[in-house]
Design an enzyme around this catalytic site. Sequence first.
Site, PDB file in Angstrom:
ATOM      1  N   ASN A   9       0.701  -1.050   0.514  1.00 28.08           N
ATOM      2  CA  ASN A   9      -0.140  -0.074  -0.330  1.00 28.08           C
ATOM      3  C   ASN A   9       1.317   0.870   0.260  1.00 28.08           C
ATOM      4  OD1 ASN A   9      -1.786   1.942   0.609  1.00 28.08           O
ATOM      5  ND2 ASN A   9      -2.718   1.147   1.352  1.00 28.08           N
ATOM      6  N   LYS A  11       0.201   4.034  -0.541  1.00 26.59           N
ATOM      7  CA  LYS A  11      -0.369   5.061   0.230  1.00 26.59           C
ATOM      8  C   LYS A  11      -0.416   7.005  -0.434  1.00 26.59           C
ATOM      9  CE  LYS A  11       0.174   3.439   5.141  1.00 26.59           C
ATOM     10  NZ  LYS A  11      -0.181   3.061   6.084  1.00 26.59           N
ATOM     11  N   HIS A  98      -9.599   0.913   5.428  1.00 28.86           N
ATOM     12  CA  HIS A  98      -8.315   0.923   5.683  1.00 28.86           C
ATOM     13  C   HIS A  98      -8.501   1.890   6.563  1.00 28.86           C
ATOM     14  CE1 HIS A  98      -4.246   1.825   6.561  1.00 28.86           C
ATOM     15  NE2 HIS A  98      -3.288   1.828   6.111  1.00 28.86           N
ATOM     16  N   GLU A 100      -6.673   4.113   8.133  1.00 23.36           N
ATOM     17  CA  GLU A 100      -6.962   5.586   7.931  1.00 23.36           C
ATOM     18  C   GLU A 100      -7.693   6.246   7.467  1.00 23.36           C
ATOM     19  OE1 GLU A 100      -2.932   5.511   5.514  1.00 23.36           O
ATOM     20  OE2 GLU A 100      -1.852   4.626   7.203  1.00 23.36           O
ATOM     21  N   GLU A 170      -4.445  -4.709  11.060  1.00 21.45           N
ATOM     22  CA  GLU A 170      -3.645  -4.064  10.925  1.00 21.45           C
ATOM     23  C   GLU A 170      -4.024  -3.436  11.844  1.00 21.45           C
ATOM     24  OE1 GLU A 170      -2.413  -2.755   6.630  1.00 21.45           O
ATOM     25  OE2 GLU A 170      -4.067  -0.893   7.241  1.00 21.45           O
ATOM     26  N   GLY A 176       2.698   2.043  10.856  1.00 23.27           N
ATOM     27  CA  GLY A 176       3.938   3.876  10.794  1.00 23.27           C
ATOM     28  C   GLY A 176       4.340   3.925  11.910  1.00 23.27           C
ATOM     29  N   SER A 216       3.644  -2.232  10.410  1.00 20.08           N
ATOM     30  CA  SER A 216       5.193  -2.446  10.313  1.00 20.08           C
ATOM     31  C   SER A 216       6.168  -3.555   9.333  1.00 20.08           C
ATOM     32  CB  SER A 216       6.201  -2.130  11.327  1.00 20.08           C
ATOM     33  OG  SER A 216       5.260  -0.675  11.887  1.00 20.08           O
TER      34      SER A 216
HETATM   35  P1  13P Z   1       3.640   0.502   7.378  1.00 19.41           P
HETATM   36  O1  13P Z   1       4.130  -1.329   6.447  1.00 19.41           O
HETATM   37  O2  13P Z   1       3.895   2.113   7.556  1.00 19.41           O
HETATM   38  O3  13P Z   1       3.106   0.376   9.325  1.00 19.41           O
HETATM   39  O4  13P Z   1       1.676   1.029   7.759  1.00 19.41           O
HETATM   40  C1  13P Z   1       0.931  -0.614   7.069  1.00 19.41           C
HETATM   41  C2  13P Z   1      -0.445   0.212   6.134  1.00 19.41           C
HETATM   42  O5  13P Z   1      -1.005   0.862   6.505  1.00 19.41           O
HETATM   43  C3  13P Z   1      -0.685  -1.206   4.915  1.00 19.41           C
HETATM   44  O6  13P Z   1      -1.670  -0.779   4.632  1.00 19.41           O
END
Ligand code: 13P
Length: 253
Positions: A9, A11, A98, A100, A170, A176, A216
Amino acid sequence: MAKKIVAGNWKMNKTYEEALALVSEVVNMVKDEVTGDVRVILFPPALYVSTLRSYVKDAPAISLGVQNIYQKASGAYTGEISAPMVKSLGIQYVLVGHSERREYFDETNEVLAEKVNIALENGLTPVFCCGESLQQRQNEDYKGFVKNQLTESLFHLGPEEIQKVVIAYEPIWAIGTGLTASAEQAQEMHKALRDHLSEKYGSPIASGISILYGGSVGAGNAAELFAGPDVDGGLVGGASLKSRDFTEIIKAR
Ligand code: 13P
């Protein structure tokens, strides 16, 4: 058996030039180094998917997806993209829910059920994201919270349809942050989710649904995380922006 999947992803990262460079590197590394039956899915910014199709067409292991769709098929929804548009480009996958999107765009379980529906109606594969916050993790019923996300957004689906969904667990506190769920914590939740699916749809269907871990995931911890019997792969954020790291994660699956 559930399909093995490693997804990246991206983002809201990468300019056009950077995106072309990254996809070229990933395609070459995957072609040269990855054997076995793992499916690789890239979720770049939607603006680029049309162009990126030609970059991945010679790498049969790699598919493309978009990070979001709107819950309506067409109309006056400025700035949004629809499932029929994604389908018309021959793109197969879409992230739904997601954390976010849930946090910054107020996406509720109810809206996400609509997104899942319109994705499936258009033959797309929703990669449905779920996961608890740190506060919920510290509360005893964090498993109940995540199971309820599935119940409210997916459990209206019939047995045929649920098999077309991929689930990504997740934990928000691991996204992150550099904090990863331990392999035990990931396996525990994946098993809880599979048992939840099994209670509703039966064990043969539940065991065929891919459940990915995200939060992560990196080249250094992927193999350990993926060792859990209910962990079918990963949804990778930051490390998917580096071709070498992402390829190592794919190889760990
Ligand atoms: P990270 O791998 O940067 O922690 O992000 C995970 C994520 O949100 C994948 O959709």
